[in-house]
Design a protein around this motif. Structure first.
Motif, PDB file in Angstrom:
ATOM      1  N   ALA A 199      20.074 -70.291  20.029  1.00 39.82           N
ATOM      2  CA  ALA A 199      19.754 -70.590  21.338  1.00 39.82           C
ATOM      3  C   ALA A 199      20.728 -69.982  22.258  1.00 39.82           C
ATOM      4  O   ALA A 199      20.232 -69.334  23.524  1.00 39.82           O
ATOM      5  CB  ALA A 199      19.919 -72.053  21.910  1.00 39.82           C
ATOM      6  N   LEU A 200      22.100 -69.595  22.029  1.00 36.10           N
ATOM      7  CA  LEU A 200      22.899 -68.721  22.881  1.00 36.10           C
ATOM      8  C   LEU A 200      22.561 -67.397  22.794  1.00 36.10           C
ATOM      9  O   LEU A 200      22.526 -66.763  23.858  1.00 36.10           O
ATOM     10  CB  LEU A 200      24.188 -69.107  22.410  1.00 36.10           C
ATOM     11  N   ALA A 201      22.190 -67.048  21.828  1.00 37.03           N
ATOM     12  CA  ALA A 201      21.463 -65.642  21.759  1.00 37.03           C
ATOM     13  C   ALA A 201      20.256 -65.337  22.648  1.00 37.03           C
ATOM     14  O   ALA A 201      20.117 -64.553  23.426  1.00 37.03           O
ATOM     15  CB  ALA A 201      21.176 -65.118  20.352  1.00 37.03           C
ATOM     16  N   MET A 202      19.450 -66.355  22.623  1.00 34.28           N
ATOM     17  CA  MET A 202      18.265 -66.368  23.607  1.00 34.28           C
ATOM     18  C   MET A 202      18.537 -66.386  24.931  1.00 34.28           C
ATOM     19  O   MET A 202      18.088 -65.595  25.882  1.00 34.28           O
ATOM     20  CB  MET A 202      17.107 -67.505  23.215  1.00 34.28           C
ATOM     21  N   LEU A 203      19.574 -67.045  25.393  1.00 33.12           N
ATOM     22  CA  LEU A 203      19.758 -67.201  26.826  1.00 33.12           C
ATOM     23  C   LEU A 203      20.645 -65.661  27.183  1.00 33.12           C
ATOM     24  O   LEU A 203      20.447 -65.180  28.202  1.00 33.12           O
ATOM     25  CB  LEU A 203      21.231 -68.358  26.933  1.00 33.12           C
ATOM     26  N   ASP A 204      21.187 -65.078  26.335  1.00 41.22           N
ATOM     27  CA  ASP A 204      21.769 -63.938  26.287  1.00 41.22           C
ATOM     28  C   ASP A 204      20.690 -62.848  26.776  1.00 41.22           C
ATOM     29  O   ASP A 204      20.929 -61.863  27.559  1.00 41.22           O
ATOM     30  CB  ASP A 204      22.776 -63.223  25.266  1.00 41.22           C
ATOM     31  N   ILE A 205      19.648 -63.013  25.736  1.00 36.49           N
ATOM     32  CA  ILE A 205      18.621 -61.890  25.959  1.00 36.49           C
ATOM     33  C   ILE A 205      17.938 -62.218  27.215  1.00 36.49           C
ATOM     34  O   ILE A 205      17.539 -61.337  27.900  1.00 36.49           O
ATOM     35  CB  ILE A 205      17.663 -62.252  25.025  1.00 36.49           C
ATOM     36  N   ASN A 206      17.385 -63.433  27.627  1.00 32.90           N
ATOM     37  CA  ASN A 206      16.943 -63.729  28.984  1.00 32.90           C
ATOM     38  C   ASN A 206      17.854 -63.435  30.236  1.00 32.90           C
ATOM     39  O   ASN A 206      17.127 -63.032  31.256  1.00 32.90           O
ATOM     40  CB  ASN A 206      16.903 -65.235  29.193  1.00 32.90           C
ATOM     41  N   ASP A 207      19.058 -63.262  30.037  1.00 33.87           N
ATOM     42  CA  ASP A 207      20.226 -63.041  31.216  1.00 33.87           C
ATOM     43  C   ASP A 207      20.235 -61.350  31.276  1.00 33.87           C
ATOM     44  O   ASP A 207      20.607 -60.897  32.368  1.00 33.87           O
ATOM     45  CB  ASP A 207      21.466 -63.630  31.120  1.00 33.87           C
ATOM     46  N   ASP A 208      19.924 -60.757  30.131  1.00 33.68           N
ATOM     47  CA  ASP A 208      20.139 -59.297  30.144  1.00 33.68           C
ATOM     48  C   ASP A 208      18.833 -58.501  30.586  1.00 33.68           C
ATOM     49  O   ASP A 208      17.745 -59.126  30.589  1.00 33.68           O
ATOM     50  CB  ASP A 208      20.448 -58.751  28.816  1.00 33.68           C
ATOM     51  N   ARG A 209      19.133 -57.129  31.067  1.00 31.32           N
ATOM     52  CA  ARG A 209      17.931 -56.293  31.378  1.00 31.32           C
ATOM     53  C   ARG A 209      18.460 -54.906  30.576  1.00 31.32           C
ATOM     54  O   ARG A 209      19.269 -54.398  31.184  1.00 31.32           O
ATOM     55  CB  ARG A 209      17.859 -55.895  32.698  1.00 31.32           C
ATOM     56  N   LEU A 210      17.856 -54.974  29.425  1.00 35.35           N
ATOM     57  CA  LEU A 210      18.548 -53.813  28.381  1.00 35.35           C
ATOM     58  C   LEU A 210      17.922 -52.629  28.973  1.00 35.35           C
ATOM     59  O   LEU A 210      18.328 -51.422  28.809  1.00 35.35           O
ATOM     60  CB  LEU A 210      18.066 -54.174  27.070  1.00 35.35           C
ATOM     61  N   LEU A 211      16.531 -52.524  29.395  1.00 36.50           N
ATOM     62  CA  LEU A 211      16.046 -51.394  29.601  1.00 36.50           C
ATOM     63  C   LEU A 211      16.297 -50.976  31.287  1.00 36.50           C
ATOM     64  O   LEU A 211      16.252 -51.777  32.179  1.00 36.50           O
ATOM     65  CB  LEU A 211      14.594 -51.283  29.252  1.00 36.50           C
TER      66      LEU A 211
END
Length: 222
Positions: free
Chosen positions: A183-195
């Protein structure tokens, strides 16, 4: 006339049977699970299971309805008041993990009921994304339905792949330790804009120009 105490005990038994059924269906699938096994897991008689739910198919339908309603209520409460409350999150996780085990098996089994669960989850996600929800930004998309479907697919996919995810993370993702890390990783992914915005814009433009239909090149063409 049923006394207040008797009615309360009856409701408690019904919930206990339902919770046992969630676990039995998760372990054995609908075909492998039995009314007798569910009754034994719940600590009640076969007759009481049949009194509350009738057949195994009706019990499965009741589990599906409970799962969908619980997902709806938990998500709504999370956005209304509970996202930052450790007490609420602990309660939500306790409720969610058995449901996720159930859904992981149901989706793999590929039953009509599982298809309905997925479709209902997509509809609920689209509904939430389409209205003003405190704490949630409006999605940047021209296709809200596809956005909701893909988001639901990503969430459900993590449930279906829980064995592989658990191996990768070194902990059961349908248990507290593994779930917390996931869940923490999912929050990180939702919070990031990788591209970068430029790459996103170029990719969108290219995809919109991609023909919707076309002929595949034959392997034997050359």
């Amino acid at each position: 006339m049923v006394s207040g105490r008797g009615a309360a005990e009856d409701l408690t038994a019904r919930a206990r049977i339902r919770d046992a059924a969630l676990l039995e269906f998760a372990r054995h699938g609908v075909r492998g699970a039995t009314i007798r096994g569910i009754a034994g897991s719940a600590g009640v008689s076969v007759g009481l299971v049949q009194h509350h739910f009738g057949t195994k198919e009706e019990l499965r339908a009741a589990c599906d309805a409970y799962v969908l309603e619980t997902i709806r209520a938990t998500k709504q409460r999370a956005f209304d008041e509970g996202m930052g409350d450790p007490g609420f999150l602990a309660m939500a996780v306790e409720v969610a993990l058995p449901i996720q085990r159930y859904m992981a098996r149901a989706l793999v089994d590929g039953s009509p009921a599982a298809a309905q669960l997925f479709d209902d989850a997509v509809a609920f996600s689209e509904e939430m994304l389409g209205r003003d929800v405190p704490g949630m930004n409006a999605p940047n998309t021209s296709d809200l339905h596809a956005y909701a479907a893909v988001m639901t697919g990503m969430t459900f996919g993590l449930m279906v792949l829980h064995e592989h995810m658990s191996r990768a993370l070194g902990a059961d993702t349908l248990g507290r330790e593994g779930y917390r890390r996931l869940a923490l990783a999912m929050l990180d992914i939702n919070d990031d804009r990788l591209l970068s915005p430029e790459i996103i814009d170029h990719a969108r433009a290219a995809l919109r120009q991609l023909p919707a239909t076309g002929t595949e090149r034959s392997r034997d063409a050359d």
